[in-house]
Design an enzyme around this catalytic site. Structure first.
Site, PDB file in Angstrom:
ATOM      1  N   ASN A   4     -13.056  15.837  30.887  1.00 34.34           N
ATOM      2  CA  ASN A   4     -12.712  16.997  31.700  1.00 34.34           C
ATOM      3  C   ASN A   4     -13.354  16.809  33.072  1.00 34.34           C
ATOM      4  O   ASN A   4     -14.563  16.965  33.216  1.00 34.34           O
ATOM      5  CB  ASN A   4     -13.261  18.253  30.999  1.00 34.34           C
ATOM      6  CG  ASN A   4     -13.088  19.512  31.827  1.00 34.34           C
ATOM      7  OD1 ASN A   4     -12.420  19.500  32.860  1.00 34.34           O
ATOM      8  ND2 ASN A   4     -13.687  20.605  31.364  1.00 34.34           N
ATOM      9  N   HIS A  90     -11.363  26.969  28.403  1.00 33.74           N
ATOM     10  CA  HIS A  90     -12.697  26.426  28.660  1.00 33.74           C
ATOM     11  C   HIS A  90     -13.651  27.575  29.025  1.00 33.74           C
ATOM     12  O   HIS A  90     -13.248  28.538  29.664  1.00 33.74           O
ATOM     13  CB  HIS A  90     -12.613  25.412  29.807  1.00 33.74           C
ATOM     14  CG  HIS A  90     -13.884  24.652  29.976  1.00 33.74           C
ATOM     15  ND1 HIS A  90     -14.943  25.161  30.676  1.00 33.74           N
ATOM     16  CD2 HIS A  90     -14.274  23.448  29.499  1.00 33.74           C
ATOM     17  CE1 HIS A  90     -15.947  24.283  30.627  1.00 33.74           C
ATOM     18  NE2 HIS A  90     -15.563  23.234  29.921  1.00 33.74           N
ATOM     19  N   GLU A  92     -15.765  27.867  31.248  1.00 34.87           N
ATOM     20  CA  GLU A  92     -15.819  28.191  32.687  1.00 34.87           C
ATOM     21  C   GLU A  92     -14.630  29.055  33.088  1.00 34.87           C
ATOM     22  O   GLU A  92     -14.740  29.910  33.963  1.00 34.87           O
ATOM     23  CB  GLU A  92     -15.876  26.885  33.507  1.00 34.87           C
ATOM     24  CG  GLU A  92     -17.254  26.249  33.379  1.00 34.87           C
ATOM     25  CD  GLU A  92     -17.269  24.735  33.508  1.00 34.87           C
ATOM     26  OE1 GLU A  92     -16.279  24.147  33.973  1.00 34.87           O
ATOM     27  OE2 GLU A  92     -18.304  24.144  33.122  1.00 34.87           O
ATOM     28  N   GLU A 162     -17.441  23.997  22.097  1.00 35.92           N
ATOM     29  CA  GLU A 162     -18.305  23.753  23.247  1.00 35.92           C
ATOM     30  C   GLU A 162     -19.300  24.897  23.388  1.00 35.92           C
ATOM     31  O   GLU A 162     -18.985  25.936  23.995  1.00 35.92           O
ATOM     32  CB  GLU A 162     -17.464  23.662  24.522  1.00 35.92           C
ATOM     33  CG  GLU A 162     -16.489  22.506  24.522  1.00 35.92           C
ATOM     34  CD  GLU A 162     -16.246  22.003  25.936  1.00 35.92           C
ATOM     35  OE1 GLU A 162     -16.376  20.809  26.153  1.00 35.92           O
ATOM     36  OE2 GLU A 162     -15.958  22.827  26.821  1.00 35.92           O
ATOM     37  N   GLY A 168     -23.038  21.212  30.831  1.00 37.84           N
ATOM     38  CA  GLY A 168     -23.589  20.915  32.148  1.00 37.84           C
ATOM     39  C   GLY A 168     -25.086  21.146  32.251  1.00 37.84           C
ATOM     40  O   GLY A 168     -25.645  21.151  33.345  1.00 37.84           O
TER      41      GLY A 168
HETATM   42  P1  PGA Z   1     -20.526  18.576  30.165  1.00 40.49           P
HETATM   43  O1  PGA Z   1     -19.200  19.459  30.143  1.00 40.49           O
HETATM   44  O2  PGA Z   1     -20.250  17.318  29.392  1.00 40.49           O
HETATM   45  O3  PGA Z   1     -20.792  18.323  31.627  1.00 40.49           O
HETATM   46  O4  PGA Z   1     -21.597  19.385  29.531  1.00 40.49           O
HETATM   47  C1  PGA Z   1     -18.398  19.526  28.984  1.00 40.49           C
HETATM   48  C2  PGA Z   1     -17.240  20.445  29.234  1.00 40.49           C
HETATM   49  O5  PGA Z   1     -17.431  21.454  29.908  1.00 40.49           O
HETATM   50  O6  PGA Z   1     -16.101  20.188  28.791  1.00 40.49           O
END
Ligand code: PGA
Length: 244
Positions: A4, A90, A92, A162, A168
């Site tokens: 992603n 997601h 976010e 997730e 992140g």
């Molecule tokens: P990350 O993100 O590997 O940077 O933690 C994963 C994601 O949000 O799909």
């Protein structure tokens, strides 16, 4: 193994990425490989991977095919651009753009109708985990969202677990935490779609997956793959995750 890219890379960086990445995964036959760049890079990405096994996905889609929806992109547009996959729901998107389980379901149905494979994300926030509500949150996200699919539709989706606190942040879920959550999700799937569906649905883990932790996560039979954010942005790093 899906990457992603989030809001990273422009068109020329996309082309340069695949020039480096494709030779590194040309022998990798053990998994499907998916890269999800920003919408504007989709044609460049699709063109770059056309003679490889790598597949391209979008990061979101809206449910009408077209209309007066400024700033949105439909699943049929993704399909026409050559995308085979789309990430839906997601965290976010849920956190910053008001997505709910209900809109996740609508987007998922639209993707399936357009012939684009959805990767549907679920996951608990830190305070939900700390108050012992992880499984309840996952079950609710499932029940209010993708449980509304028909069994045939459900058989065509991939779930990504997730945990929001791991995205992140550099804090990866331990393999055991990931496996427990995947088991809870499989149980929820079994309850709605039957044991065969619960056993066979593919569940990716996402949240700070890195070249040095992917092996232990993938060692869990419950974990079928990874959705990778930060560590997919360098071709070498995503290739070593793919080739774990
Ligand atoms: P990350 O993100 O590997 O940077 O933690 C994963 C994601 O949000 O799909």
């Amino acid at each position: 193994m899906a990457g992603n890219w989030k809001m990273h890379k422009n068109i020329s960086e996309t082309t340069a990425y695949f020039e480096k990445f494709l030779p590194l995964v040309s022998e990798s036959k053990h998994c499907q490989i998916v890269a999800c760049p920003p919408f504007v890079n989709l044609p460049a990405a699709v063109d770059a991977v056309k003679s490889s096994r790598v597949e391209i996905g979008g990061q979101n889609c809206f449910w009408p095919n077209e209309g007066a929806y400024t700033g949105e992109v439909s699943a049929t547009m993704l399909k026409a651009a050559g995308a085979k996959w789309v990430i839906i729901g997601h965290s976010e998107r849920r956190q910053y753009f008001g997505e709910t389980d209900e809109t996740v379901l609508k987007r998922t149905v639209a993707a399936l109708e357009a012939g684009v494979n959805p990767i549907v994300c679920v996951g608990e926030r830190l305070e939900e985990r700390e108050s012992g509500r992880t499984n309840e949150v996952l079950e609710t996200q499932f029940r209010n969202g993708i449980a509304g699919l028909s069994p045939e539709q459900f058989s065509r989706i991939v779930i990504a677990y997730e945990p929001v606190w791991a995205i992140g942040t550099g804090k990866t879920a331990t393999p055991e935490i990931a496996a427990d959550a995947h088991r809870a999700l499989r149980d929820a799937v079994r309850g709605k779609f039957g044991s065969e569906a619960g056993n066979s649905v593919r569940i990716l883990y996402g949240g700070s997956v890195k070249p040095d932790n992917v092996k232990s996560l993938m060692a869990q039979p419950e974990v079928d793959g990874a959705l990778v954010g930060g560590a997919c942005l360098q071709p070498e790093s995503f290739a070593s995750i793919v080739n774990f």
